[in-house]
Design an enzyme around this catalytic site. Structure first.
Site, PDB file in Angstrom:
ATOM      1  N   ASP A  26       0.843  -1.194   0.000  1.00 20.85           N
ATOM      2  CA  ASP A  26       0.000   0.000   0.000  1.00 20.85           C
ATOM      3  C   ASP A  26       0.876   1.240   0.000  1.00 20.85           C
ATOM      4  O   ASP A  26       2.101   1.154   0.089  1.00 20.85           O
ATOM      5  CB  ASP A  26      -0.909   0.012   1.241  1.00 20.85           C
ATOM      6  CG  ASP A  26      -0.088  -0.002   2.534  1.00 20.85           C
ATOM      7  OD1 ASP A  26       0.288   1.097   2.996  1.00 20.85           O
ATOM      8  OD2 ASP A  26       0.200  -1.097   3.054  1.00 20.85           O
TER       9      ASP A  26
ATOM     10  N   ASP B  43       0.705   3.598   2.366  1.00 25.58           N
ATOM     11  CA  ASP B  43       0.570   4.201   3.682  1.00 25.58           C
ATOM     12  C   ASP B  43      -0.534   5.261   3.614  1.00 25.58           C
ATOM     13  O   ASP B  43      -1.495   5.104   2.853  1.00 25.58           O
ATOM     14  CB  ASP B  43       1.912   4.754   4.185  1.00 25.58           C
ATOM     15  CG  ASP B  43       1.990   4.794   5.711  1.00 25.58           C
ATOM     16  OD1 ASP B  43       1.699   3.763   6.340  1.00 25.58           O
ATOM     17  OD2 ASP B  43       2.331   5.844   6.254  1.00 25.58           O
TER      18      ASP B  43
END
Length: 291
Positions: free
Chosen positions: A209, A211
């Site tokens: 991802d 973040d």
């Protein structure tokens, strides 16, 4: 020359090594407590292998409760010479996208609740972690990733946070401003302990991802992470399968000195050393303690 034994510490989503011959799970006792789990051992392409699920099978351990000292000590007791860490992480860089891998070469340690050294009162030692990963081992991981068709980035700084919560937006922006490339919760103090145990250590970070800094990705969705983890795990197992041929069954001394990290690190005079602590250090530091 010594026999190579590759130890793989698998993070979230990576719970085994495929294709091991004579595979069996082994309980390893450590004076530093129980490791995260039993350790799967066997051979792959003629090279001895050991696999340790960092969080334990079924994921009972949080990043904070992982018994890092016991894990590294247990691998050293088995004869592991080279440790490959495989772990999930978030990215602070647009070009480091979910699904990519990063071969880490630097860390910033922001963990606060973990035992970070095998040494202490009664046997003091200071090792250098200026360069906390082994370039030789990292190069092998990079080659293996490329051969596996993985989009991989050479070098990166890993911010180790305590967790278990993910970052706030303000924290994420701050770490990005610091020059960090990825963020995770488990490579520290693991890398420091591997250095104290004179083990070569390389870290392969699997991005799941962006973040919380990324516009449009300002919350980390665990469902998205799990989906990306599943794909990353297949790539990671393919990477691991290629390492024995790259590293070979025999190894010379590490050209970067990882396997001699304690050469000048011990400061406590022999007559002042705590016998109880030195006994616990038999596997980690036996080479320099005369065990």
């Amino acid at each position: 020359m010594t026999d190579t034994m590759i130890g793989v510490i698998g993070g979230s989503g990576v719970y085994q090594i495929d294709g091991l011959e004579d595979a069996r799970w082994r309980a390893v006792e450590s004076p530093w407590g129980a490791p995260s789990d039993e350790i799967l051992t066997g051979t792959l392409d003629g090279v001895r292998m050991a696999f340790l699920p960092r969080h334990g099978r079924g994921h009972p351990h949080s990043p904070t409760s992982v018994p890092y000292r016991a894990n590294i000590d247990a691998l050293k007791r088995l004869g592991v010479t080279d440790v490959i860490s495989v772990s999930a992480c978030g990215s602070f860089r647009e070009e480091m996208a979910p699904g990519d891998f990063v071969v880490i070469d630097q860390f910033i340690d922001r963990t606060v609740q973990r035992e970070k050294s095998f040494f202490g009162e009664g046997c003091v030692a200071h090792v250098s972690v200026a360069h906390p990963t082994c370039p030789r081992l990292g190069a092998a991981c990079l080659t293996a990733a490329r051969e596996a068709g993985v989009r991989v980035h050479e070098g990166g700084t890993y911010l180790a946070m305590e967790g278990p919560q993910f970052s706030s937006v303000a924290e994420s922006r701050m770490y990005r401003a610091w020059g960090c490339d990825v963020i995770g919760m488990t490579n520290m103090p693991e890398a420091k302990l591997a250095r104290e145990a004179e083990l070569c250590y390389a870290s392969v970070a699997m991005i799941t991802d962006y973040d919380s800094w990324h516009e449009g990705h300002d919350t980390v969705d665990i469902n998205d992470i799990v989906r990306t983890l599943t794909g990353n795990a297949d790539k990671a197992r393919d990477l691991v399968r290629r390492l024995p041929n790259l590293l070979g069954s025999e190894r010379a001394l590490c050209p970067h000195g990882c396997d001699r990290a304690l050469e000048y690190a011990l400061l406590t005079a022999p007559e002042k050393r705590d016998p109880a602590l030195t006994a616990k250090l038999d596997a980690v530091a036996g080479r320099v303690l005369g065990a």
